[in-house]
Design a protein around this motif. Structure first.
Motif, mmCIF file in Angstrom:
data_model
loop_
_atom_site.group_PDB
_atom_site.id
_atom_site.type_symbol
_atom_site.label_atom_id
_atom_site.label_comp_id
_atom_site.label_asym_id
_atom_site.label_seq_id
_atom_site.Cartn_x
_atom_site.Cartn_y
_atom_site.Cartn_z
ATOM 1 N N ILE A 116 0.855 -1.184 0.000
ATOM 2 C CA ILE A 116 0.000 0.000 0.000
ATOM 3 C C ILE A 116 0.894 1.239 0.000
ATOM 4 C CG2 ILE A 116 -0.209 -0.153 2.515
ATOM 5 C CD1 ILE A 116 -2.822 1.381 0.172
ATOM 6 N N SER A 117 0.647 2.140 -0.943
ATOM 7 C CA SER A 117 1.384 3.390 -1.006
ATOM 8 C C SER A 117 0.367 4.518 -1.151
ATOM 9 C CB SER A 117 2.398 3.377 -2.160
ATOM 10 O OG SER A 117 3.268 4.495 -2.073
ATOM 11 N N VAL A 118 0.804 5.667 -1.589
ATOM 12 C CA VAL A 118 -0.065 6.841 -1.569
ATOM 13 C C VAL A 118 -0.076 7.526 -2.933
ATOM 14 C CG1 VAL A 118 1.801 8.271 -0.647
ATOM 15 C CG2 VAL A 118 -0.556 9.003 -0.360
ATOM 16 N N VAL A 119 -1.244 7.973 -3.351
ATOM 17 C CA VAL A 119 -1.367 8.734 -4.593
ATOM 18 C C VAL A 119 -0.483 9.984 -4.498
ATOM 19 C CG1 VAL A 119 -2.937 10.182 -5.943
ATOM 20 C CG2 VAL A 119 -3.667 7.904 -5.200
ATOM 21 N N HIS A 172 9.862 16.744 -2.221
ATOM 22 C CA HIS A 172 10.314 17.615 -1.134
ATOM 23 C C HIS A 172 9.840 17.108 0.226
ATOM 24 C CE1 HIS A 172 12.013 20.550 -3.823
ATOM 25 N NE2 HIS A 172 10.871 20.680 -4.459
ATOM 26 N N SER A 173 8.902 16.178 0.230
ATOM 27 C CA SER A 173 8.400 15.619 1.479
ATOM 28 C C SER A 173 9.139 14.325 1.789
ATOM 29 C CB SER A 173 6.900 15.328 1.354
ATOM 30 O OG SER A 173 6.463 14.451 2.372
ATOM 31 N N PRO A 174 9.803 14.228 2.949
ATOM 32 C CA PRO A 174 10.482 12.970 3.298
ATOM 33 C C PRO A 174 9.536 11.773 3.298
ATOM 34 C CG PRO A 174 11.208 14.730 4.748
ATOM 35 C CD PRO A 174 10.052 15.280 3.958
ATOM 36 N N TYR A 175 8.302 11.977 3.744
ATOM 37 C CA TYR A 175 7.333 10.886 3.778
ATOM 38 C C TYR A 175 7.053 10.371 2.365
ATOM 39 C CZ TYR A 175 3.081 8.292 4.966
ATOM 40 O OH TYR A 175 2.133 7.305 5.123
ATOM 41 N N PHE A 176 6.728 11.258 1.465
ATOM 42 C CA PHE A 176 6.439 10.855 0.087
ATOM 43 C C PHE A 176 7.685 10.316 -0.604
ATOM 44 C CE2 PHE A 176 2.677 13.225 0.952
ATOM 45 C CZ PHE A 176 1.713 12.784 0.055
ATOM 46 N N ARG A 177 8.833 10.934 -0.328
ATOM 47 C CA ARG A 177 10.079 10.464 -0.931
ATOM 48 C C ARG A 177 10.411 9.058 -0.460
ATOM 49 N NH1 ARG A 177 13.009 14.244 0.791
ATOM 50 N NH2 ARG A 177 14.508 13.205 2.165
ATOM 51 N N THR A 188 -5.613 7.223 -1.964
ATOM 52 C CA THR A 188 -5.689 8.601 -1.497
ATOM 53 C C THR A 188 -5.717 8.589 0.028
ATOM 54 O OG1 THR A 188 -8.094 8.485 -1.772
ATOM 55 C CG2 THR A 188 -6.827 9.479 -3.569
ATOM 56 N N GLN A 189 -5.791 9.748 0.630
ATOM 57 C CA GLN A 189 -5.769 9.848 2.093
ATOM 58 C C GLN A 189 -6.993 9.128 2.688
ATOM 59 O OE1 GLN A 189 -5.332 12.386 -0.047
ATOM 60 N NE2 GLN A 189 -3.130 12.507 0.254
ATOM 61 N N PHE A 190 -6.779 8.385 3.753
ATOM 62 C CA PHE A 190 -7.899 7.777 4.464
ATOM 63 C C PHE A 190 -8.668 8.879 5.205
ATOM 64 C CE2 PHE A 190 -4.654 4.195 5.303
ATOM 65 C CZ PHE A 190 -4.775 3.739 3.996
ATOM 66 N N TYR A 191 -9.966 8.685 5.381
ATOM 67 C CA TYR A 191 -10.725 9.633 6.207
ATOM 68 C C TYR A 191 -10.115 9.722 7.603
ATOM 69 C CZ TYR A 191 -14.377 9.384 2.614
ATOM 70 O OH TYR A 191 -15.075 9.444 1.435
ATOM 71 N N GLU A 192 -9.644 8.588 8.115
ATOM 72 C CA GLU A 192 -9.038 8.581 9.456
ATOM 73 C C GLU A 192 -7.788 9.451 9.514
ATOM 74 O OE1 GLU A 192 -11.169 4.608 8.980
ATOM 75 O OE2 GLU A 192 -9.982 5.940 7.721
ATOM 76 N N SER A 223 -1.944 18.004 -6.904
ATOM 77 C CA SER A 223 -0.816 17.146 -6.526
ATOM 78 C C SER A 223 -1.257 15.791 -5.994
ATOM 79 C CB SER A 223 0.046 17.833 -5.467
ATOM 80 O OG SER A 223 0.686 18.973 -5.970
ATOM 81 N N LEU A 224 -2.400 15.730 -5.305
ATOM 82 C CA LEU A 224 -2.839 14.513 -4.632
ATOM 83 C C LEU A 224 -4.067 13.885 -5.292
ATOM 84 C CD1 LEU A 224 -2.448 15.725 -0.930
ATOM 85 C CD2 LEU A 224 -0.788 14.488 -2.329
ATOM 86 N N VAL A 225 -4.377 14.316 -6.505
ATOM 87 C CA VAL A 225 -5.565 13.818 -7.204
ATOM 88 C C VAL A 225 -5.226 12.505 -7.917
ATOM 89 C CG1 VAL A 225 -7.202 14.297 -9.077
ATOM 90 C CG2 VAL A 225 -6.541 16.107 -7.478
ATOM 91 N N PRO A 226 -6.083 11.487 -7.794
ATOM 92 C CA PRO A 226 -5.822 10.209 -8.460
ATOM 93 C C PRO A 226 -5.998 10.307 -9.973
ATOM 94 C CG PRO A 226 -7.997 10.197 -7.478
ATOM 95 C CD PRO A 226 -7.337 11.472 -7.027
#
Length: 255
Positions: A94-97, A104-109, A131-135, A227-230
Motif C-alpha cells: 500500500i502506497s499513496v497517490v 520535497h516531502s520525506p514521507y512521500f520520498r 488517497t488519504q484515508f478519512y481517518e 498534486s494529490l488527485v488520483p
C-alpha cells in the motif's frame, strides 16, 4: 494460501487480516506487537516461512521529517530481502497517490524509494496507491498545527477514501495473481483539503477554523492544486465522507 500482513495490527492491516480470514485464507498478522520488526529485520524470516503472499501495510511511526524516509527505505529493503529468502511469490504494498510528485516531502520520498525497490526486486508485485484515508484527516490537523484557534491548510484537491474500502481492495489483490504494476484507489468525492478538514472539525464541534493558505506545507511539501488527485483510471469506492463520519469513532464519542 498463507498470506502474511506486515503491519497486521495497524489501521489497515488488521482489517486486511479480518477480510482474508473471513474468506478462509491463512492470514498472519506480523508487526512489532507480534515480535516482527521490519526496520531491524528481527522476526522477519520466521514470520515469512511458508508464505505465498506478503501484504506490506506497515507505516512510519513518525510521518514528519527524515525518519519517515529512513523507515520506508530500510523497511522495504529488509522485507524484500526476507521475501527472496522465503520464496514469496507476490509482494503487495500500500502506497499513496502522488508519491512520485512530492519529492520535497520525506514521507512521500520514502514511499517512492520503497516503490523503486519493489520494482527492482525481481519479486512479482502489485502496488496500490490510495488517497488519504478519512481517518488521516486528524493527522492533517495535527501536522498543520493550530494557532489562536486557526489552522492554516492548503486548498489543494484531495479525494479521501474509507480505510475499510482500501483493506478490501488489498485483500482482493492478495488472492489474485501479481499485476506487476501500480493501481490506484480513491473515495467518491473530490474536494479541497481545506474544505473537508473544516467539515471534519465542524462534525467534531471543534472551535478551530481553517484558514486557506496556498503555501501551507503538507508533510514537508507545498502542494499544487492537483498534486494529490488520483488518475482517471483509479477505482472509485462508494463510502463518502458523511457516511464514514456517521459510523466513525468520532461520531460515537460522548463529547
Amino acid at each position: 494460501m498463507k498470506i502474511v500482513v506486515i503491519g497486521g495490527t495497524g489501521l489497515v492491516g488488521r482489517q486486511v487480516v479480518d477480510v482474508l480470514r473471513a474468506d478462509g485464507h491463512e492470514a498472519v498478522a506480523a508487526s512489532r506487537a507480534t515480535g516482527v520488526n521490519v526496520v531491524t529485520g528481527v522476526g522477519l524470516d520466521g514470520a515469512l516461512a511458508g508464505a505465498d503472499v506478503v501484504v506490506d501495510a506497515s507505516n512510519s511511526e513518525a510521518p514528519y521529517g527524515e525518519p519517515s524516509y529512513e523507515f520506508f527505505a530500510l523497511a522495504a529493503r529488509n522485507l524484500l530481502d526476507a521475501e527472496a529468502r522465503a520464496g514469496v511469490g507476490h509482494h503487495v504494498s500500500i502506497s499513496v497517490v502522488g508519491s512520485d510528485r512530492q519529492r520535497h516531502s520525506p514521507y512521500f520520498r520514502g514511499k517512492a524509494a520503497a516503490e523503486d525497490l519493489i520494482r527492482a526486486s525481481g519479486i512479482p508485485y502489485t502496488i496500490l496507491h490510495a488517497t488519504q484515508f478519512y481517518e488521516f484527516l486528524l493527522a492533517i490537523v495535527e501536522a498543520g498545527g493550530v494557532s489562536d484557534q486557526a489552522l492554516r491548510l492548503s486548498p489543494a484537491y484531495i479525494q479521501p477514501v474509507a480505510s475499510t474500502d482500501v483493506a478490501e481492495a488489498l485483500a482482493r489483490i492478495a488472492v489474485n495473481p501479481p499485476r506487476n504494476m501500480t493501481l490506484e484507489i480513491a473515495g467518491p468525492e473530490l474536494e479541497r483539503m481545506s474544505d473537508i478538514v473544516q467539515r471534519f472539525l465542524s462534525g467534531l464541534e471543534s472551535p478551530v477554523e481553517v484558514v486557506i493558505d496556498e503555501r501551507a506545507p503538507y508533510f514537508g511539501a507545498v502542494l499544487e492544486e492537483r498534486s494529490l488527485v488520483p488518475c482517471e483510471a483509479a477505482h472509485r469506492c462508494p463510502v463518502g465522507f458523511e457516511a464514514w463520519l456517521r459510523e466513525s469513532e468520532y461520531a460515537k464519542a460522548n463529547w
